[in-house]
Design a protein around this motif. Structure first.
Motif, PDB file in Angstrom:
ATOM      1  N   LYS A  14      -1.670   1.332  -0.895  1.00 11.91           N
ATOM      2  CA  LYS A  14      -3.107   1.033  -0.843  1.00 11.91           C
ATOM      3  C   LYS A  14      -3.444   0.251   0.426  1.00 11.91           C
ATOM      4  O   LYS A  14      -4.454   0.533   1.094  1.00 11.91           O
ATOM      5  N   ILE A  15      -2.596  -0.713   0.772  1.00 16.39           N
ATOM      6  CA  ILE A  15      -2.819  -1.524   1.971  1.00 16.39           C
ATOM      7  C   ILE A  15      -2.764  -0.648   3.225  1.00 16.39           C
ATOM      8  O   ILE A  15      -3.597  -0.771   4.130  1.00 16.39           O
ATOM      9  N   ILE A  16      -1.800   0.260   3.279  1.00 18.04           N
ATOM     10  CA  ILE A  16      -1.682   1.168   4.429  1.00 18.04           C
ATOM     11  C   ILE A  16      -2.898   2.098   4.506  1.00 18.04           C
ATOM     12  O   ILE A  16      -3.455   2.320   5.583  1.00 18.04           O
ATOM     13  N   LYS A  17      -3.318   2.625   3.346  1.00 17.61           N
ATOM     14  CA  LYS A  17      -4.481   3.512   3.301  1.00 17.61           C
ATOM     15  C   LYS A  17      -5.745   2.796   3.768  1.00 17.61           C
ATOM     16  O   LYS A  17      -6.625   3.394   4.391  1.00 17.61           O
ATOM     17  N   ASN A  18      -5.826   1.492   3.487  1.00 19.96           N
ATOM     18  CA  ASN A  18      -6.984   0.684   3.885  1.00 19.96           C
ATOM     19  C   ASN A  18      -6.816   0.089   5.282  1.00 19.96           C
ATOM     20  O   ASN A  18      -7.348  -0.984   5.572  1.00 19.96           O
ATOM     21  N   ASN A  19      -6.043   0.809   6.119  1.00 22.26           N
ATOM     22  CA  ASN A  19      -5.845   0.389   7.515  1.00 22.26           C
ATOM     23  C   ASN A  19      -5.199  -1.002   7.602  1.00 22.26           C
ATOM     24  O   ASN A  19      -5.571  -1.825   8.433  1.00 22.26           O
ATOM     25  N   TYR A  20      -4.221  -1.237   6.709  1.00 21.53           N
ATOM     26  CA  TYR A  20      -3.384  -2.448   6.732  1.00 21.53           C
ATOM     27  C   TYR A  20      -4.176  -3.724   6.465  1.00 21.53           C
ATOM     28  O   TYR A  20      -3.751  -4.824   6.836  1.00 21.53           O
ATOM     29  N   LEU A  21      -5.291  -3.590   5.810  1.00 21.92           N
ATOM     30  CA  LEU A  21      -6.115  -4.759   5.487  1.00 21.92           C
ATOM     31  C   LEU A  21      -5.675  -5.351   4.147  1.00 21.92           C
ATOM     32  O   LEU A  21      -5.692  -4.680   3.128  1.00 21.92           O
ATOM     33  N   LEU A  22      -5.264  -6.628   4.172  1.00 22.83           N
ATOM     34  CA  LEU A  22      -4.875  -7.323   2.956  1.00 22.83           C
ATOM     35  C   LEU A  22      -6.012  -8.220   2.494  1.00 22.83           C
ATOM     36  O   LEU A  22      -6.484  -9.075   3.244  1.00 22.83           O
ATOM     37  N   THR A  23      -6.452  -8.019   1.270  1.00 25.49           N
ATOM     38  CA  THR A  23      -7.457  -8.906   0.695  1.00 25.49           C
ATOM     39  C   THR A  23      -6.740 -10.084   0.026  1.00 25.49           C
ATOM     40  O   THR A  23      -5.518 -10.066  -0.180  1.00 25.49           O
TER      41      THR A  23
END
Length: 314
Positions: free
Chosen positions: A224-233
């Protein structure tokens, strides 16, 4: 002397295996490298083990604990080599590792990242199993984001490490390498040598000793993090801590379970039974342990029938 290769290893309380790990690097057939060892606030005798070696190639960084990702980033930042080889403080690199990996990367200049197959070993160093990973760039790219490239077998170009944004410091451990490999794959080809060049030591604290459910949850979260362009919430960071929450007993029980599985895979039933009983004694209510126990006790003919049944398409 111009340095072509830098080896980077982070050490945190690795005293039991550290001497063997360092020796495996210093005894490589390829000799011309710098060996950056980051002692990340160890509270055991790891620093004494490191200082017991008298070798000009060792560059020691002794620091307070800042975590694996930050320590590795620091090691790569001060490195001087064109190529970076990773090494973990409880693993063993086989003597030809650097020579073979460097030869490949010199000849194939469009590759940015290279791994190898590995042996799995137990705490005493006995070989349990070995990997048979996808080797070709095309096959590895198809597997993204679930890249199978073992961290302590990795060698990569320093230039593309920085272009890919280094190890993500928001991730304390477990899949910081997977994030980096996916980013690096955007800049060039990746491969795995078919040769077995590293012995990967299974220890209770390894990611392999999380439960199957936890491993799957980590896999889903990292994807999921990779799919979201490596963005960590902030929720992702919280989830990592929750997913990887595990007691000492669970770690040790799962360690014995993994060893049991590897013995069973190679039809070493007596040893598989021995280790699953040890796991069962520690974690008697773990579903994975009970399933493994029942598999081992199944008669061979019935087990083979069960395996064939699982392979048949629905």
């Amino acid at each position: 002397m111009q340095i072509e290769l830098s080896v980077v290893m982070s050490v945190y309380n690795a005293e039991p295996f550290l001497k063997e790990a360092i020796e495996s690097i210093l005894n490589q057939t390829f000799k011309k490298f710098e060996f950056i060892v980051v002692n990340d606030g160890s509270t055991d005798n790891s620093l004494d083990v490191i200082n017991s070696f008298n070798d000009d190639r060792i560059v020691l960084i002794d620091q307070e604990n800042i975590g694996l990702s930050r320590s590795l980033n620091k090691g790569v930042f001060i490195s001087k080599g064109k190529f970076i080889a990773r090494m973990d403080a409880d693993d063993i690199s086989l003597p030809e590792r650097f020579a073979l990996q460097l030869d490949f990367l010199r000849k194939n200049k469009d590759y940015v990242l290279l791994g190898s197959n590995i042996y799995f070993i137990d705490i005493k160093g006995k070989i349990l199993d070995q990997t048979n990973l996808p080797c070709l760039n095309e096959d590895m790219k198809k597997s993204l984001p679930n890249i199978k490239l073992m961290h302590s077998s990795a060698m990569f170009l320093r230039e593309f490490f920085f272009k890919a944004g280094e190890y993500p410091v928001e991730i304390p451990k477990y899949f910081e390498d997977k994030i980096l490999w996916n980013k690096m794959a955007e800049f060039g080809k990746i491969a795995t040598l078919p040769d077995v060049l590293v012995k990967y030591r299974l220890v209770p604290s390894s990611i392999f000793n999380l439960s199957n459910k936890q491993v799957q949850q980590l896999k889903d979260l990292s994807n999921k993090i990779i799919k979201n362009n490596y963005l960590l919430t902030e929720y992702d960071k919280f989830s990592i801590k929750e997913i990887t929450r595990i007691s000492k007993n669970q770690q040790i029980g799962n360690y014995f379970l993994r060893i049991s599985f590897m013995h069973f895979k190679h039809n070493r039933r007596v040893k598989a039974l021995f280790y699953v009983v040890k796991s069962f004694a520690i974690n008697p209510f773990e579903t994975d342990t009970l399933k493994m126990f029942m598999k081992i006790l199944l008669p061979t003919r019935l087990l083979n029938f069960y395996r064939k049944l699982k392979q048949k398409p629905l």
